[in-house]
Design a protein around this motif. Sequence first.
Motif, PDB file in Angstrom:
ATOM      1  N   ALA A 102       0.838  -1.201   0.000  1.00  0.00           N
ATOM      2  CA  ALA A 102       0.000   0.000   0.000  1.00  0.00           C
ATOM      3  C   ALA A 102       0.872   1.249   0.000  1.00  0.00           C
ATOM      4  O   ALA A 102       1.959   1.271   0.587  1.00  0.00           O
ATOM      5  CB  ALA A 102      -0.932   0.018   1.206  1.00  0.00           C
ATOM      6  N   LEU A 103       0.367   2.266  -0.663  1.00  0.00           N
ATOM      7  CA  LEU A 103       1.005   3.584  -0.689  1.00  0.00           C
ATOM      8  C   LEU A 103       0.214   4.496   0.245  1.00  0.00           C
ATOM      9  O   LEU A 103      -0.983   4.716   0.051  1.00  0.00           O
ATOM     10  CB  LEU A 103       0.997   4.142  -2.109  1.00  0.00           C
ATOM     11  CG  LEU A 103       1.537   5.562  -2.305  1.00  0.00           C
ATOM     12  CD1 LEU A 103       3.013   5.650  -1.920  1.00  0.00           C
ATOM     13  CD2 LEU A 103       1.326   6.017  -3.759  1.00  0.00           C
ATOM     14  N   ILE A 104       0.889   5.009   1.271  1.00  0.00           N
ATOM     15  CA  ILE A 104       0.240   5.890   2.240  1.00  0.00           C
ATOM     16  C   ILE A 104       0.454   7.352   1.828  1.00  0.00           C
ATOM     17  O   ILE A 104       1.597   7.795   1.658  1.00  0.00           O
ATOM     18  CB  ILE A 104       0.813   5.677   3.660  1.00  0.00           C
ATOM     19  CG1 ILE A 104       0.720   4.198   4.075  1.00  0.00           C
ATOM     20  CG2 ILE A 104       0.095   6.596   4.657  1.00  0.00           C
ATOM     21  CD1 ILE A 104      -0.690   3.677   4.239  1.00  0.00           C
ATOM     22  N   LEU A 105      -0.634   8.073   1.671  1.00  0.00           N
ATOM     23  CA  LEU A 105      -0.607   9.496   1.343  1.00  0.00           C
ATOM     24  C   LEU A 105      -0.959  10.247   2.625  1.00  0.00           C
ATOM     25  O   LEU A 105      -2.131  10.385   2.974  1.00  0.00           O
ATOM     26  CB  LEU A 105      -1.598   9.805   0.222  1.00  0.00           C
ATOM     27  CG  LEU A 105      -1.425   8.970  -1.058  1.00  0.00           C
ATOM     28  CD1 LEU A 105      -2.572   9.198  -2.017  1.00  0.00           C
ATOM     29  CD2 LEU A 105      -0.081   9.284  -1.719  1.00  0.00           C
ATOM     30  N   GLY A 106       0.055  10.687   3.324  1.00  0.00           N
ATOM     31  CA  GLY A 106      -0.142  11.207   4.668  1.00  0.00           C
ATOM     32  C   GLY A 106      -0.493  12.686   4.723  1.00  0.00           C
ATOM     33  O   GLY A 106       0.357  13.543   4.467  1.00  0.00           O
ATOM     34  N   ASP A 107      -1.749  12.977   5.032  1.00  0.00           N
ATOM     35  CA  ASP A 107      -2.202  14.339   5.339  1.00  0.00           C
ATOM     36  C   ASP A 107      -2.011  15.317   4.176  1.00  0.00           C
ATOM     37  O   ASP A 107      -1.813  16.518   4.397  1.00  0.00           O
ATOM     38  CB  ASP A 107      -1.489  14.881   6.582  1.00  0.00           C
ATOM     39  CG  ASP A 107      -1.626  13.967   7.787  1.00  0.00           C
ATOM     40  OD1 ASP A 107      -2.269  12.902   7.679  1.00  0.00           O
ATOM     41  OD2 ASP A 107      -1.088  14.310   8.849  1.00  0.00           O
ATOM     42  N   LEU A 108      -2.085  14.827   2.972  1.00  0.00           N
ATOM     43  CA  LEU A 108      -1.899  15.684   1.790  1.00  0.00           C
ATOM     44  C   LEU A 108      -3.251  16.299   1.417  1.00  0.00           C
ATOM     45  O   LEU A 108      -3.835  16.009   0.382  1.00  0.00           O
ATOM     46  CB  LEU A 108      -1.292  14.870   0.647  1.00  0.00           C
ATOM     47  CG  LEU A 108       0.124  14.360   0.952  1.00  0.00           C
ATOM     48  CD1 LEU A 108       0.548  13.285  -0.041  1.00  0.00           C
ATOM     49  CD2 LEU A 108       1.121  15.511   0.971  1.00  0.00           C
ATOM     50  N   GLN A 109      -3.709  17.179   2.276  1.00  0.00           N
ATOM     51  CA  GLN A 109      -5.072  17.695   2.248  1.00  0.00           C
ATOM     52  C   GLN A 109      -5.128  19.162   1.841  1.00  0.00           C
ATOM     53  O   GLN A 109      -4.153  19.898   1.998  1.00  0.00           O
ATOM     54  CB  GLN A 109      -5.698  17.537   3.641  1.00  0.00           C
ATOM     55  CG  GLN A 109      -5.738  16.107   4.130  1.00  0.00           C
ATOM     56  CD  GLN A 109      -5.921  16.027   5.637  1.00  0.00           C
ATOM     57  OE1 GLN A 109      -4.973  15.725   6.362  1.00  0.00           O
ATOM     58  NE2 GLN A 109      -7.133  16.300   6.126  1.00  0.00           N
ATOM     59  N   ASN A 110      -6.294  19.571   1.366  1.00  0.00           N
ATOM     60  CA  ASN A 110      -6.470  20.966   0.949  1.00  0.00           C
ATOM     61  C   ASN A 110      -6.175  21.951   2.069  1.00  0.00           C
ATOM     62  O   ASN A 110      -5.527  22.979   1.841  1.00  0.00           O
ATOM     63  CB  ASN A 110      -7.893  21.173   0.422  1.00  0.00           C
ATOM     64  CG  ASN A 110      -8.112  20.495  -0.913  1.00  0.00           C
ATOM     65  OD1 ASN A 110      -7.303  20.597  -1.826  1.00  0.00           O
ATOM     66  ND2 ASN A 110      -9.223  19.777  -1.034  1.00  0.00           N
ATOM     67  N   ASP A 111      -6.644  21.678   3.282  1.00  0.00           N
ATOM     68  CA  ASP A 111      -6.430  22.623   4.377  1.00  0.00           C
ATOM     69  C   ASP A 111      -4.962  22.770   4.743  1.00  0.00           C
ATOM     70  O   ASP A 111      -4.558  23.791   5.304  1.00  0.00           O
ATOM     71  CB  ASP A 111      -7.255  22.232   5.618  1.00  0.00           C
ATOM     72  CG  ASP A 111      -8.593  22.954   5.671  1.00  0.00           C
ATOM     73  OD1 ASP A 111      -8.750  24.005   5.019  1.00  0.00           O
ATOM     74  OD2 ASP A 111      -9.495  22.473   6.381  1.00  0.00           O
ATOM     75  N   PHE A 112      -4.151  21.773   4.428  1.00  0.00           N
ATOM     76  CA  PHE A 112      -2.712  21.886   4.667  1.00  0.00           C
ATOM     77  C   PHE A 112      -1.974  22.519   3.483  1.00  0.00           C
ATOM     78  O   PHE A 112      -1.028  23.280   3.670  1.00  0.00           O
ATOM     79  CB  PHE A 112      -2.095  20.508   4.918  1.00  0.00           C
ATOM     80  CG  PHE A 112      -2.209  20.006   6.328  1.00  0.00           C
ATOM     81  CD1 PHE A 112      -1.836  20.793   7.403  1.00  0.00           C
ATOM     82  CD2 PHE A 112      -2.675  18.727   6.584  1.00  0.00           C
ATOM     83  CE1 PHE A 112      -1.923  20.323   8.711  1.00  0.00           C
ATOM     84  CE2 PHE A 112      -2.764  18.244   7.885  1.00  0.00           C
ATOM     85  CZ  PHE A 112      -2.395  19.045   8.941  1.00  0.00           C
ATOM     86  N   ILE A 113      -2.380  22.171   2.247  1.00  0.00           N
ATOM     87  CA  ILE A 113      -1.542  22.450   1.084  1.00  0.00           C
ATOM     88  C   ILE A 113      -2.103  23.503   0.132  1.00  0.00           C
ATOM     89  O   ILE A 113      -1.357  24.323  -0.398  1.00  0.00           O
ATOM     90  CB  ILE A 113      -1.281  21.131   0.312  1.00  0.00           C
ATOM     91  CG1 ILE A 113      -0.467  20.179   1.190  1.00  0.00           C
ATOM     92  CG2 ILE A 113      -0.556  21.392  -1.000  1.00  0.00           C
ATOM     93  CD1 ILE A 113      -0.213  18.831   0.570  1.00  0.00           C
ATOM     94  N   HIS A 114      -3.405  23.502  -0.114  1.00  0.00           N
ATOM     95  CA  HIS A 114      -3.996  24.418  -1.093  1.00  0.00           C
ATOM     96  C   HIS A 114      -3.890  25.871  -0.594  1.00  0.00           C
ATOM     97  O   HIS A 114      -4.082  26.131   0.600  1.00  0.00           O
ATOM     98  CB  HIS A 114      -5.458  24.050  -1.323  1.00  0.00           C
ATOM     99  CG  HIS A 114      -6.050  24.669  -2.547  1.00  0.00           C
ATOM    100  ND1 HIS A 114      -6.447  25.982  -2.597  1.00  0.00           N
ATOM    101  CD2 HIS A 114      -6.309  24.147  -3.779  1.00  0.00           C
ATOM    102  CE1 HIS A 114      -6.925  26.259  -3.797  1.00  0.00           C
ATOM    103  NE2 HIS A 114      -6.858  25.159  -4.536  1.00  0.00           N
ATOM    104  N   PRO A 115      -3.604  26.810  -1.488  1.00  0.00           N
ATOM    105  CA  PRO A 115      -3.516  28.222  -1.079  1.00  0.00           C
ATOM    106  C   PRO A 115      -4.788  28.742  -0.402  1.00  0.00           C
ATOM    107  O   PRO A 115      -4.718  29.668   0.423  1.00  0.00           O
ATOM    108  CB  PRO A 115      -3.261  28.963  -2.398  1.00  0.00           C
ATOM    109  CG  PRO A 115      -2.645  27.948  -3.300  1.00  0.00           C
ATOM    110  CD  PRO A 115      -3.241  26.624  -2.914  1.00  0.00           C
TER     111      PRO A 115
END
Length: 199
Positions: A7-20
């Motif tokens: 499995a590939l874990i995508l950790g917390d790559l969320q809009n509230d963290f990353i999107h402007p």
Amino acid sequence: MSKATTALILGDLQNDFIHPEGAYGKAGQSAPDIAALPARLAPLVKLARERGILTVATLFTFVPGRGGEPIISAHLKQLRPFLKKGDFAPGSWGQQLVDELAPADLNVEKIAFSAFYMSRLEWVLRKSGIEHLYFTGIVTNGGVASTVRDAHVREFHCTVVADGCAAFSRELHEAAITGVQPVAQVITVADAMAAFAAL
């Protein structure tokens, strides 16, 4: 190792963290290395889908409490005073995986640094027959490192994709990568793509 057990874990790559327009972006809390992750990881996520490798997004979440006010731990409230009602809310745009990487096969809400803490992550992975975990995400010295160590204790085979993770400073990132080396193999996105292509 096989496709079925990886499995590939995508950790917390969320809009509230990353999107402007997300919670952190609006508060000016960003870093170039974090902003670069979606584009860097998109080819790896695409390959994982093509090869039938499970993709799992861990989604940091504020559980709504009384009156819908988010339950925010005291240490986080002190570190990030800009966080407010509606940020990282269950089912919200901000809580979701960024568009460049969506959709994941499975989404798991998390409430602490480790995605295993009081979540269904281990149950989902066991039921899916997963033994090998490839970790990506943010921040390397927080959620990534904590989740990797928890996975190691649970006897998963752990691989950290170093340039598929980022922190708010390069120094914190590099120290965290050094710190997980006793419990995980450390590779690059290019290495991970070669490994997935060979499965």
